[in-house]
Design an enzyme around this catalytic site. Sequence first.
Site, PDB file in Angstrom:
ATOM      1  N   LYS A 100       0.846  -1.206   0.000  1.00 41.81           N
ATOM      2  CA  LYS A 100       0.000   0.000   0.000  1.00 41.81           C
ATOM      3  C   LYS A 100       0.876   1.250   0.000  1.00 41.81           C
ATOM      4  O   LYS A 100       1.965   1.259   0.598  1.00 41.81           O
ATOM      5  CB  LYS A 100      -0.895  -0.050   1.241  1.00 41.81           C
ATOM      6  CG  LYS A 100      -1.955   1.039   1.319  1.00 41.81           C
ATOM      7  CD  LYS A 100      -2.875   0.809   2.538  1.00 41.81           C
ATOM      8  CE  LYS A 100      -3.928   1.899   2.675  1.00 41.81           C
ATOM      9  NZ  LYS A 100      -4.819   1.696   3.833  1.00 41.81           N
TER      10      LYS A 100
ATOM     11  N   SER B 191      -9.840   1.745   3.067  1.00 44.45           N
ATOM     12  CA  SER B 191      -9.007   2.522   2.179  1.00 44.45           C
ATOM     13  C   SER B 191      -7.988   1.707   1.392  1.00 44.45           C
ATOM     14  O   SER B 191      -7.417   2.200   0.421  1.00 44.45           O
ATOM     15  CB  SER B 191      -8.261   3.584   2.994  1.00 44.45           C
ATOM     16  OG  SER B 191      -7.380   2.966   3.914  1.00 44.45           O
TER      17      SER B 191
ATOM     18  N   SER C 106     -10.039  -0.694   7.222  1.00 39.39           N
ATOM     19  CA  SER C 106      -9.484  -0.560   5.866  1.00 39.39           C
ATOM     20  C   SER C 106      -8.805  -1.788   5.272  1.00 39.39           C
ATOM     21  O   SER C 106      -8.432  -1.767   4.100  1.00 39.39           O
ATOM     22  CB  SER C 106      -8.495   0.593   5.821  1.00 39.39           C
ATOM     23  OG  SER C 106      -9.203   1.788   5.684  1.00 39.39           O
TER      24      SER C 106
HETATM   25  N1  GLN Z   1     -13.354   3.784   6.631  1.00 40.06           N
HETATM   26  C1  GLN Z   1     -12.672   4.222   7.802  1.00 40.06           C
HETATM   27  C2  GLN Z   1     -12.334   5.693   7.673  1.00 40.06           C
HETATM   28  O1  GLN Z   1     -12.691   6.240   6.691  1.00 40.06           O
HETATM   29  C3  GLN Z   1     -11.455   3.379   8.053  1.00 40.06           C
HETATM   30  C4  GLN Z   1     -10.240   3.824   7.369  1.00 40.06           C
HETATM   31  C5  GLN Z   1      -9.042   2.979   7.699  1.00 40.06           C
HETATM   32  O2  GLN Z   1      -9.158   1.952   8.343  1.00 40.06           O
HETATM   33  N2  GLN Z   1      -7.881   3.476   7.308  1.00 40.06           N
HETATM   34  O3  GLN Z   1     -11.723   6.263   8.499  1.00 40.06           O
END
Ligand code: GLN
Length: 486
Positions: free
Chosen positions: A85, A160, A184
Site C-alpha cells: 500500500k 481505504s 481498511s
Molecule cells: N473507513 C474508515 C475511515 O474512513 C477506516 C479507514 C481505515 O481503516 N484506514 O476512516
Amino acid sequence: MYGIEFGFCHMAFLNDLSYHLSKKETDPVQIMEKTLGTIREKNPDYYAFIHVDEDLMIQKALESRKRREAGKALSEWDGIPIGIKDNILRKGEVAECASRILAGFRSPYNATVIEKLEQSGMIPVGRTNMDEFAMGSSTENSALGITRNGVDKEYAPGGSSGGSAVAVATGMLPVALGSDTGGSIRQPASFNGVVGLKPTYGSVSRYGLVAFASSLDQIGPFAKTVEDVQIIYNIISGYDPRDTTSVQPELKVKMESGLRKFPPENMKIAIPENLLENVSPEVKKSFFQVVDFLEEEILENKIDRIRMNASELSTPVYYITATSEASANLARFDGIRYGKRENGDSLVSLYENSRTKGFGKEVKRRILLGTYALSSGYYDAYYGKAQKVRAMIHREYMEIFRKYDAVLMPVAPDVPFKLGEKIHDPVSMYLADVLTTGASLAGIPALSVPGPAERLPIGVQIQGTFFAEDSLFALGKIIEKKFSAG
Ligand code: GLN
C-alpha cells in the site's frame, strides 16, 4: 494466473509457489515476469497499482534467483512478490499516500515490515492505490484515480486499502499489505472476496507506516486464503523497539499465556445480535448460513446470541478519535517540514497554499473535524468523552472474552455499493463502518473471511482477544473450507 500456472489449490497458495520454486519448476524471475505481465494487462482496467518500478522488480528477482541457485534462499518464500500500500515506506521509492501533497516524495528509509519481508527474500512490489491518507471506505478519495472492484468493475472496491485487495482478488499478486485504522483491510477484503487480517494493535510495527490515527493504525495482510494471511502475519509481526507502541516480548508472552488453547471445535462464540439490526437482508442471509453451518456441524451449543451495548457507539467514538489524531498527525504536511511547497507572500500563506492545494476534500473535512473536537472549549465534550466511551468498548470486549473465544459478525452492513453512489454522502459512508470500528478501538485482532455469496462478495468477521490470531485462523479455515469456491 498463479493458480493455473502453478497448480493452485485453494488451501496452499504460497506453499504451492514455494514448492515449485524449491523443485526448480519455476524461478523468481519467471514469477516476477508473469506478475508484471499480469499487472500490465489488468491494471489499466482496475487501477489497483499507482506505480510499479519494473526494472527494480526484475533486479530483485534476479538477486533472489542467484540466492536460490547458490542454495542460499533466505527462506522458503524467497522470490515471492507481495503488493504494498502507498502509505508503507520503502527506501528510495515514491510514497505518496495517494495525495497531491506528497507528489514525488521518495522515502529515505524502509518500514520495519519491508525489512522483515526482505529478510525473508520476499519482493515488495509497487504502490497500491488507497484513499488519500487512508481516509475512506471506497478508494474513491485517492487523488490519483479510482480503483475498481475486483469482482465487478461497476462497484467500489472498498477502502481505504482498495488497491491491495483488488491486486489480490484479480490475481495480479498472491499477497499484499494494507493498513487498517477502522476497517481498511477487513472491508475491502470483504468487498473483493479475499481474506484480510487486522492484527492485534502493537503486534506489527508501525515504524514506516505514514500515520493516520496512531492509536488505531495497524498494517496487515491480504491473500486468497487464510493460510497465506497467516504466513504473511508470521513474517511481519514481532517486537520493534522503533515503534513505542510495539508490544514487548515479555508482555506478549504474558498475554498469550492467558489464551485458551484447544481445537477450534471447542471454541465458544458470541454473536452480538443488537449490532446486526441494520444489516441488509442479503448480508444477514449469508452470515446466518455460516452461523447455522457452525452451529449444526462444528460448534453445537457453543454459539450464544449476546448484546454489545457500548459497541453500538463505536462509529461516533471512532470518528472523533481518528479525526482528532489525524488533525495532529497531518500538521507536519505544511510545505516546510513535509509536503509539496506552494509559495505565498508570507509564512502563513505558504502554509495555507500548500495545504489548500495539497489535501483533498475528505482529508480537509477530517482535519477540520479533529481540530474542532480537540479545541479547548470542546475537548471535554468530544475528545474527552469519546475516550471514556472507548474505554467502555474495550471493557465490554474483555468481559466477553472471559467467556467466549471469538465474536462473529459480518464485516460490513451491506454488499459493495456502486462507484460514485456514496461519495457525496460522507456520513452514510462513515455509518457503514459500524461493524469494524469496535475491534480497532479495543485494539483486538479481526479476520475477514469470504462467506457464501449469490451476487457480490460478503465477508464474515471473526474477532478475538489480544494475540488470539491463531484461533481466528483456525476458525477462518473451517469457514473457508466450507464456503470458498476453489
Ligand atoms: N473507513 C474508515 C475511515 O474512513 C477506516 C479507514 C481505515 O481503516 N484506514 O476512516
